[in-house]
Design a protein around this motif. Structure first.
Motif, PDB file in Angstrom:
ATOM      1  N   GLU A 347      61.483 -14.074 -57.917  1.00 28.63           N
ATOM      2  CA  GLU A 347      61.112 -15.257 -58.669  1.00 28.63           C
ATOM      3  C   GLU A 347      59.650 -15.152 -59.104  1.00 28.63           C
ATOM      4  N   ALA A 348      59.348 -15.860 -60.167  1.00 23.63           N
ATOM      5  CA  ALA A 348      57.970 -15.860 -60.662  1.00 23.63           C
ATOM      6  C   ALA A 348      57.026 -16.369 -59.582  1.00 23.63           C
ATOM      7  N   GLY A 349      55.892 -15.688 -59.454  1.00 23.27           N
ATOM      8  CA  GLY A 349      54.872 -16.141 -58.509  1.00 23.27           C
ATOM      9  C   GLY A 349      55.033 -15.591 -57.106  1.00 23.27           C
ATOM     10  N   THR A 350      56.031 -14.728 -56.885  1.00 20.31           N
ATOM     11  CA  THR A 350      56.206 -14.142 -55.562  1.00 20.31           C
ATOM     12  C   THR A 350      55.853 -12.673 -55.593  1.00 20.31           C
ATOM     13  N   VAL A 351      55.524 -12.146 -54.427  1.00 15.47           N
ATOM     14  CA  VAL A 351      55.163 -10.749 -54.305  1.00 15.47           C
ATOM     15  C   VAL A 351      56.094 -10.109 -53.295  1.00 15.47           C
ATOM     16  N   ARG A 352      56.613  -8.943 -53.649  1.00 15.58           N
ATOM     17  CA  ARG A 352      57.474  -8.225 -52.724  1.00 15.58           C
ATOM     18  C   ARG A 352      56.759  -7.009 -52.181  1.00 15.58           C
ATOM     19  N   GLY A 353      57.075  -6.682 -50.968  1.00 22.22           N
ATOM     20  CA  GLY A 353      56.485  -5.500 -50.348  1.00 22.22           C
ATOM     21  C   GLY A 353      56.897  -5.431 -48.903  1.00 22.22           C
ATOM     22  N   ASP A 354      56.389  -4.429 -48.199  1.00 20.80           N
ATOM     23  CA  ASP A 354      56.759  -4.262 -46.811  1.00 20.80           C
ATOM     24  C   ASP A 354      56.078  -5.282 -45.910  1.00 20.80           C
ATOM     25  N   ARG A 355      54.919  -5.792 -46.342  1.00 21.64           N
ATOM     26  CA  ARG A 355      54.157  -6.715 -45.515  1.00 21.64           C
ATOM     27  C   ARG A 355      54.317  -8.127 -46.062  1.00 21.64           C
ATOM     28  N   VAL A 356      55.153  -8.908 -45.402  1.00 23.61           N
ATOM     29  CA  VAL A 356      55.421 -10.277 -45.835  1.00 23.61           C
ATOM     30  C   VAL A 356      55.173 -11.203 -44.651  1.00 23.61           C
ATOM     31  N   SER A 357      54.319 -12.197 -44.856  1.00 23.50           N
ATOM     32  CA  SER A 357      54.060 -13.204 -43.832  1.00 23.50           C
ATOM     33  C   SER A 357      54.132 -14.577 -44.473  1.00 23.50           C
ATOM     34  N   ARG A 358      54.558 -15.547 -43.680  1.00 22.56           N
ATOM     35  CA  ARG A 358      54.612 -16.929 -44.149  1.00 22.56           C
ATOM     36  C   ARG A 358      53.664 -17.767 -43.298  1.00 22.56           C
ATOM     37  N   TYR A 359      53.170 -18.854 -43.922  1.00 23.41           N
ATOM     38  CA  TYR A 359      52.143 -19.662 -43.284  1.00 23.41           C
ATOM     39  C   TYR A 359      52.514 -21.137 -43.363  1.00 23.41           C
ATOM     40  N   ALA A 360      52.002 -21.894 -42.386  1.00 27.59           N
ATOM     41  CA  ALA A 360      52.167 -23.350 -42.372  1.00 27.59           C
ATOM     42  C   ALA A 360      50.791 -23.996 -42.436  1.00 27.59           C
ATOM     43  N   ARG A 368      48.214 -21.401 -40.768  1.00 21.29           N
ATOM     44  CA  ARG A 368      48.528 -20.595 -39.591  1.00 21.29           C
ATOM     45  C   ARG A 368      49.777 -19.759 -39.864  1.00 21.29           C
ATOM     46  N   GLY A 369      49.718 -18.456 -39.560  1.00 20.21           N
ATOM     47  CA  GLY A 369      50.869 -17.583 -39.774  1.00 20.21           C
ATOM     48  C   GLY A 369      52.042 -17.961 -38.887  1.00 20.21           C
ATOM     49  N   SER A 371      55.205 -16.077 -39.376  1.00 17.03           N
ATOM     50  CA  SER A 371      56.150 -14.970 -39.403  1.00 17.03           C
ATOM     51  C   SER A 371      55.403 -13.683 -39.730  1.00 17.03           C
ATOM     52  N   GLY A 372      56.124 -12.568 -39.592  1.00 16.33           N
ATOM     53  CA  GLY A 372      55.543 -11.286 -39.960  1.00 16.33           C
ATOM     54  C   GLY A 372      54.426 -10.851 -39.035  1.00 16.33           C
ATOM     55  N   VAL A 373      53.666  -9.869 -39.490  1.00 13.99           N
ATOM     56  CA  VAL A 373      52.630  -9.298 -38.637  1.00 13.99           C
ATOM     57  C   VAL A 373      51.468 -10.264 -38.408  1.00 13.99           C
ATOM     58  N   GLU A 374      51.344 -11.288 -39.248  1.00 13.19           N
ATOM     59  CA  GLU A 374      50.249 -12.256 -39.095  1.00 13.19           C
ATOM     60  C   GLU A 374      50.696 -13.517 -38.343  1.00 13.19           C
ATOM     61  N   ASN A 375      51.831 -13.467 -37.698  1.00  7.83           N
ATOM     62  CA  ASN A 375      52.323 -14.621 -36.947  1.00  7.83           C
ATOM     63  C   ASN A 375      51.270 -15.057 -35.925  1.00  7.83           C
ATOM     64  N   GLY A 376      50.830 -16.325 -36.031  1.00  5.26           N
ATOM     65  CA  GLY A 376      49.827 -16.859 -35.121  1.00  5.26           C
ATOM     66  C   GLY A 376      48.396 -16.729 -35.598  1.00  5.26           C
ATOM     67  N   GLU A 377      48.154 -15.912 -36.634  1.00  3.62           N
ATOM     68  CA  GLU A 377      46.794 -15.727 -37.135  1.00  3.62           C
ATOM     69  C   GLU A 377      46.433 -16.815 -38.150  1.00  3.62           C
ATOM     70  N   VAL A 378      45.141 -17.000 -38.356  1.00  3.64           N
ATOM     71  CA  VAL A 378      44.646 -18.062 -39.237  1.00  3.64           C
ATOM     72  C   VAL A 378      44.301 -17.495 -40.621  1.00  3.64           C
ATOM     73  N   LEU A 379      44.766 -18.177 -41.645  1.00  7.00           N
ATOM     74  CA  LEU A 379      44.402 -17.878 -43.029  1.00  7.00           C
ATOM     75  C   LEU A 379      43.456 -18.976 -43.502  1.00  7.00           C
ATOM     76  N   THR A 380      42.286 -18.566 -44.017  1.00  2.00           N
ATOM     77  CA  THR A 380      41.293 -19.516 -44.525  1.00  2.00           C
ATOM     78  C   THR A 380      41.024 -19.220 -45.995  1.00  2.00           C
ATOM     79  N   VAL A 381      40.994 -20.264 -46.802  1.00  2.00           N
ATOM     80  CA  VAL A 381      40.660 -20.122 -48.223  1.00  2.00           C
ATOM     81  C   VAL A 381      39.142 -20.128 -48.364  1.00  2.00           C
ATOM     82  N   LEU A 382      38.589 -19.081 -48.975  1.00  3.77           N
ATOM     83  CA  LEU A 382      37.146 -18.996 -49.218  1.00  3.77           C
ATOM     84  C   LEU A 382      36.848 -19.456 -50.643  1.00  3.77           C
ATOM     85  N   ARG A 383      35.835 -20.264 -50.800  1.00  6.93           N
ATOM     86  CA  ARG A 383      35.494 -20.836 -52.107  1.00  6.93           C
ATOM     87  C   ARG A 383      34.065 -20.468 -52.491  1.00  6.93           C
ATOM     88  N   ASP A 384      33.803 -20.454 -53.831  1.00 12.23           N
ATOM     89  CA  ASP A 384      32.428 -20.199 -54.299  1.00 12.23           C
ATOM     90  C   ASP A 384      31.649 -21.500 -54.319  1.00 12.23           C
TER      91      ASP A 384
END
Length: 407
Positions: A347-360, A368-369, A371-384
């Motif tokens: 679908e438009a806007g998605t990326v396919r590959g071997d490394r797929v993680s989902r976040y809540a 917070r991750g 699923s996938g290899v980042e399960n439990g890790e934190v994703l932070t958006v960096l801004r200018d």
């Protein structure tokens, strides 16, 4: 989807051979695929087995007791790392043994409660079960060995009763059997049911075995069921109904707490779930036995395929019903691995590959991750400085749209 004719014929032959070699009065196996009973194989005439005939499921009951414990955990009523004595002060002599360890048979508790063999005698109430609970009930330090304990699940049933104020028999009926439509799974035998036998070792005569009410030990092995109902339970373990227990929690139950086979790593135990490795596959489920009965439940979760079955004698002379169930499950997966899923465009806007993680989402610009290899890790958006998002920081690794790494 039914099994292919040749696969069905082979499964029928395996069951017929096992019934004859094992001297079982009756033997029945069901193959489950995609939530439905795909094939039924039966042999023997005492009685002639069918999908609605009840047998005693023995320790498969423990998988339902474990689901009840996890329901209470998910509701915030208890924690898996609570010590047993927090909920059953009469068992303070268990020391630091936790509910997690009890679920995984990793707490070191002795196998059986004191007194006459509970499987063959009328049971006692919880107060009597707990009377005289001493440090001698702990055979090993926690996690030193995998040590199977029926007593552990009697105590877990006591924890459930104390936590909810409701008897275990009522909890299992209201929270599992009724929601999943397991209408022929009952606390006591309900006609039609197969009588259970012990086989004389020398002249092949049968003696009917007692059908006892194990009371406080019921959470360890009391229930009766049919192939139709146990197939529904297998389907639940493969693809859980969130109204009963969340898929993530069932997945947690199927992760190893301890290995039971330190030589080959072919066996382990999760949270009330037996784990059996067969090549590259892991089967989840449980075996069961009570006087006059043996049972098997084995599920390959990725393919939503399982095997359930019963025999009405205490063990099969050649190998047991558990190995038979695993052999049939492996054979079905080998010869009918399941339909190949067609490729579909992304679908438009998605990326396919071997490394797929989902976040809540966890807060502003913070995820917070899950699923996938980042399960439990934190994703932070960096801004200018203008507040525009320019990069993602995932566990200190920074990702940008610039292949050179510059925002």
């Amino acid at each position: 989807m039914p099994l292919r004719p040749e696969t069905a014929r082979q499964v029928d032959a395996m069951v017929a051979d096992a019934q004859r070699a094992g001297h079982a009065p009756s033997l029945i196996i069901g193959v489950v695929r995609d939530g439905a009973l795909a094939h039924l194989a039966a042999a023997g005439t005492q009685p002639s087995p069918d999908a609605d005939l009840q047998y005693r499921i023995g320790s498969i009951t423990k998988t339902m007791t474990a689901v009840l414990v996890m329901q209470e955990r998910d509701a915030g009523k208890l924690a898996l790392d609570d010590q047993l004595r927090r909920h059953l002060p009469e068992a303070a002599a268990a020391g630091r043994v936790t509910l997690r360890q009890l679920l995984g048979h990793a707490g070191g508790l002795q196998r059986e409660p004191d007194g006459p063999w509970w499987e063959r005698n009328e049971g006692v109430d919880l107060t009597t079960l707990l009377t005289g609970f001493t440090a001698a009930k702990v055979a090993h330090p926690p996690y030193r060995y995998w040590h199977y304990s029926n007593l552990a699940f009697g105590l877990l049933g006591g924890v459930l009763e104390r936590t909810t104020g409701t008897p275990w028999s009522q909890l299992v009926r209201q929270r599992i059997l009724e929601p999943l439509g397991l209408r022929r799974t009952t606390y006591a035998a309900t006609e039609p049911f197969a009588r259970g036998y012990v086989l004389h070792p020398w002249h092949d005569t049968l003696r009917e075995e007692p059908r006892t009410d194990s009371r406080a030990m019921a959470p360890a092995g009391q229930l009766w069921s049919t192939v139709t109902d146990l197939a529904r339970w297998a389907a639940f373990l493969a693809d859980p109904d969130p109204a009963v227990l969340s898929p993530a929690t069932v997945e947690e139950m199927c992760a190893p707490v301890i290995l039971s086979d330190l030589d080959a790593w072919r066996g382990g135990y999760g949270l009330g779930i037996q784990l059996t490795r067969d090549g590259d596959r892991v089967h989840v489920g449980h075996g069961g036995s009570m006087p006059g009965y043996v049972a098997t439940l084995a599920v390959h979760r990725p393919s939503r395929t399982g095997v359930v079955g019963f025999a009405n004698s205490y063990g099969l002379r050649t190998g047991g019903i558990g190995p038979l169930g695993h052999r049939i499950l492996t054979h079905v997966l080998d010869v009918e691995p399941g339909p190949t899923r067609p490729w579909t465009p992304a679908e438009a806007g998605t990326v396919r590959g071997d490394r797929v993680s989902r976040y809540a989402p966890e807060g502003p610009d913070r995820w917070r991750g899950v699923s996938g290899v980042e399960n439990g890790e934190v994703l932070t958006v960096l801004r200018d400085e203008a507040g525009r998002p320019v990069a993602l920081d995932i566990a200190t690794f920074v990702f940008t749209r610039d292949p050179d790494g510059e925002p």
